[in-house]
Scaffold this active site. Structure first.
Site, PDB file in Angstrom:
ATOM      1  N   GLY A 167       0.811  -1.208   0.000  1.00 16.32           N
ATOM      2  CA  GLY A 167       0.000   0.000   0.000  1.00 16.32           C
ATOM      3  C   GLY A 167       0.845   1.258   0.000  1.00 16.32           C
ATOM      4  O   GLY A 167       0.551   2.225  -0.704  1.00 16.32           O
ATOM      5  N   ASN A 169      -7.779   4.697   9.053  1.00 16.12           N
ATOM      6  CA  ASN A 169      -7.270   3.527   9.745  1.00 16.12           C
ATOM      7  C   ASN A 169      -7.369   3.616  11.261  1.00 16.12           C
ATOM      8  O   ASN A 169      -7.485   2.601  11.938  1.00 16.12           O
ATOM      9  CB  ASN A 169      -5.799   3.282   9.365  1.00 16.12           C
ATOM     10  CG  ASN A 169      -4.953   4.520   9.562  1.00 16.12           C
ATOM     11  OD1 ASN A 169      -5.278   5.593   9.045  1.00 16.12           O
ATOM     12  ND2 ASN A 169      -3.863   4.412  10.278  1.00 16.12           N
ATOM     13  N   SER A 216      -4.173  -2.865  -0.426  1.00 22.07           N
ATOM     14  CA  SER A 216      -3.069  -3.550   0.256  1.00 22.07           C
ATOM     15  C   SER A 216      -3.456  -4.978   0.602  1.00 22.07           C
ATOM     16  O   SER A 216      -4.515  -5.222   1.167  1.00 22.07           O
ATOM     17  CB  SER A 216      -2.702  -2.803   1.531  1.00 22.07           C
ATOM     18  OG  SER A 216      -1.851  -3.601   2.338  1.00 22.07           O
ATOM     19  N   HIS A 273      -2.024  -7.239   2.785  1.00 16.52           N
ATOM     20  CA  HIS A 273      -1.950  -7.801   4.139  1.00 16.52           C
ATOM     21  C   HIS A 273      -3.041  -7.288   5.076  1.00 16.52           C
ATOM     22  O   HIS A 273      -3.137  -7.729   6.223  1.00 16.52           O
ATOM     23  CB  HIS A 273      -0.568  -7.603   4.757  1.00 16.52           C
ATOM     24  CG  HIS A 273      -0.285  -6.219   5.251  1.00 16.52           C
ATOM     25  ND1 HIS A 273      -0.406  -5.859   6.570  1.00 16.52           N
ATOM     26  CD2 HIS A 273       0.113  -5.098   4.588  1.00 16.52           C
ATOM     27  CE1 HIS A 273      -0.094  -4.587   6.706  1.00 16.52           C
ATOM     28  NE2 HIS A 273       0.231  -4.103   5.526  1.00 16.52           N
ATOM     29  N   THR A 294      10.704  -7.639 -11.437  1.00 15.07           N
ATOM     30  CA  THR A 294      10.150  -8.985 -11.566  1.00 15.07           C
ATOM     31  C   THR A 294       9.033  -9.159 -10.551  1.00 15.07           C
ATOM     32  O   THR A 294       9.186  -8.870  -9.366  1.00 15.07           O
ATOM     33  CB  THR A 294      11.238 -10.047 -11.346  1.00 15.07           C
ATOM     34  OG1 THR A 294      12.236  -9.868 -12.343  1.00 15.07           O
ATOM     35  CG2 THR A 294      10.665 -11.453 -11.430  1.00 15.07           C
ATOM     36  N   CYS A 298       3.380   8.369  23.785  1.00 14.07           N
ATOM     37  CA  CYS A 298       4.396   7.484  24.356  1.00 14.07           C
ATOM     38  C   CYS A 298       4.620   6.236  23.530  1.00 14.07           C
ATOM     39  O   CYS A 298       5.653   5.595  23.628  1.00 14.07           O
ATOM     40  CB  CYS A 298       3.981   7.054  25.752  1.00 14.07           C
ATOM     41  SG  CYS A 298       4.366   8.285  26.977  1.00 14.07           S
TER      42      CYS A 298
END
Lengths: 398, 138
Positions: free
Chosen positions: A70, A147, A195, A197, A233, A321
């Site tokens: 992606g 997302n 994408s 995955h 490829t 964090c």
């Protein structure tokens, strides 16, 4: 019990996808560009996968360019699309994934005018602002669904606004494809990113839809593969897996999206029963069926994440964090959330393997974790923390 | 290598000395809401030693672990020794911290020192109040 509730981060490869991929490692291993039988059998598989990916978004196979994922497809769309377009202005929403934001920033560093489209408090792009800000744009990029908070954008209207302004329109559908319908004809987009995955296919493969007639320039040069738009490829095994994943996603979408929405709402109901727990983003139909993003007041996200992790439950957080740059979620901030709300945010994203039992377990453990962290906190839910600053905190600049 | 050491995880899961001290002799508060780590340290002082110490923290795993560790290191120490406890001591007692989390150990040490400073300031103000005698106006 290990409970994976981070499907927006990645998904397991479906066993049916893996089975489809297996022959292409050591048996049908040919280079799809070779003229002999080994090459031809690889090429055949490549083109079948291309058809399957195209079907997911109701496109023609010749409109699909395979990439390494992606991020690369987003880069190709933004950099390659801008390069081919006239003008010097790039526009994207303030809540784009870094894979779109960073190429836009790069264009800005190279001298282009870069404009961000604001979002409302639910994380949805404001059309009235967009109409003004898109004028003069070469390329506009707005994701289909976000997302972090799952908010579904008004892509049809935005594509129209871009078209009227003479700009190319790109849509990052990485999170939406396979979860909600993403028909490129209905959406009216010029470019669209997918994408593998995120939809139970292997990592390392993605695609850019390029509408027939839309012009982009390549960003990877070489042997001329993918109509010279993406040389290299082809990752046949990966692409075959991606194709199968798309086929399964399309077939299962109507049933799966209903099932996920019900589980999502079941989990959300339990989480919101806690004191000082708030949903980030829209409720119901303007939200991805598998996404929950909740802020827990007076405590911090990484602490919640690790607490749940100890119970075998995987989630993600928008806290500063937990990020590499020690910055809170740019998406939550763009939605007008205060820093402490971003710091206390947790994202749960459900998937194919999620069950009611897992959801109930996660809800119960979340209550435990939140209680434990609240007991440790100097603050109570409902306290206004916006002015809290005791100083004495020098950042170690890395 | 794991992100957090086993020691850090222990202190995160079962932190020591969580709580408040009512009528504390010194209170130290550090941090800001922008970065998202905030620590309060409460101390009870007897004969110039830290007789009791508690903390409350809103922050990430490292913030919780460093708060817990700094209270463990400081308990029972003289104020002078406690003031010498550094961020390095906190981090090394935890078996190290990821570089990106070093600032949490700074914060913990700062919170402890702030509590001690608060005690000394209060004590200084109290003793100067009792020592004050009226000055004759010229």
């Amino acid at each position: 019990m290990r409970v994976y509730l981070d499907h927006a981060a990645t998904t397991p490869v479906d066993p049916r996808v893996l089975a489809e991929m297996k022959p292409f490692f050591s048996q049908k291993f040919g280079n799809a560009s070779s003229l002999h039988s080994f090459g031809r059998e690889a090429k055949e598989a490549l083109e079948l996968a291309r058809e399957r990916v195209a079907k997911l978004i109701a496109a023609s196979p010749d409109e699909i360019i395979f990439t390494s994922g992606g991020t690369e497809a987003d880069n190709l769309a933004v950099l390659g699309g801008f390069d081919a377009a006239r003008g010097n202005k790039v526009v994207c929403s303030a809540i784009e994934h870094p894979a779109v934001l960073e190429p836009c920033n790069e264009l800005g560093r190279r001298g282009a005018e870069r404009t961000l489209l604001p979002v409302n408090s639910e994380g949805i792009v404001e059309l009235s602002a967009a109409r003004k800000l898109v004028s003069g744009a070469s390329l506009v990029s707005v994701m289909h669904a976000n997302n972090e908070v799952g908010s579904i954008q008004p892509v049809v209207e935005l594509a129209r606004v871009a078209r009227d302004a003479g700009a190319l329109f790109h849509c990052d559908a990485v999170q939406s494809a396979g979860k909600i319908p993403a028909d490129i004809k209905k959406l009216g987009v010029d470019l669209l990113t997918l994408s593998s995955h995120k939809i139970y296919g292997p990592k390392g493969v993605g695609a850019l839809f390029v509408r027939r007639g839309a012009k982009i320039k390549p960003i990877v040069f070489g042997g001329g593969h993918e109509r010279a738009l993406r040389s290299g490829t082809e990752n046949i095994a990966g692409i075959v897996g991606f194709g199968k994943a798309c086929e399964l996603a399309l077939r299962e979408l109507p049933r799966e999206s209903k099932r996920l929405a019900a589980l999502r709402d079941r989990l959300l109901k339990k989480l919101l029963e806690m004191e000082g727990a708030f949903l980030n983003g829209s409720k119901g139909a303007r939200r991805l069926p598998n996404n929950i993003n909740v802020s827990f007041e007076a405590i911090e996200g990484e602490g919640i994440l690790l607490g749940l992790d100890d119970f075998g439950i995987a989630v993600s957080t928008g806290s500063a964090c937990s990020s590499k740059k020690l910055q809170p979620s740019h998406v939550l901030l763009a939605m007008g959330r205060r820093p402490e709300q971003a710091h206390g945010s947790v994202r749960f994203t459900l998937g194919r393997g999620t069950t009611a039992k897992q959801v109930d377990f996660a809800a119960a453990r979340a209550v435990d974790v939140v209680e434990r962290l609240r007991a440790m906190s100097p603050f109570k839910p409902g306290q206004d923390l916006s002015a809290v600053d005791f100083g004495g905190h020098e950042e170690e600049v890395l | 290598m794991d992100f957090y050491s086993e020691k850090v995880m222990q202190h995160m899961r079962k932190p020591k000395n969580v709580g408040e001290i009512k009528n504390a002799d010194g209170v130290g508060k550090v941090g800001n809401i922008q970065c998202g780590d905030i620590m309060f340290v409460y101390i009870k002082v007897k004969n110039d030693r830290i007789a009791d110490i508690k903390f409350k923290t809103m922050g990430c795993g490292a913030a919780i672990a460093t708060s817990s560790m700094v209270t463990e290191l400081a308990k029972g120490k003289t104020l002078d020794d406690a003031l010498k406890i550094s961020k390095g001591d906190v981090a090394s007692s935890l078996g190290g911290l990821p570089a990106i989390k070093f600032h949490c150990s700074n914060l913990a040490a700062d919170a402890l020192h702030a509590a001690i400073q608060d005690y000394l300031t209060k004590k200084g103000a109290a003793s100067s109040a009792t020592k004050k005698h009226p000055k004759t106006k010229r």
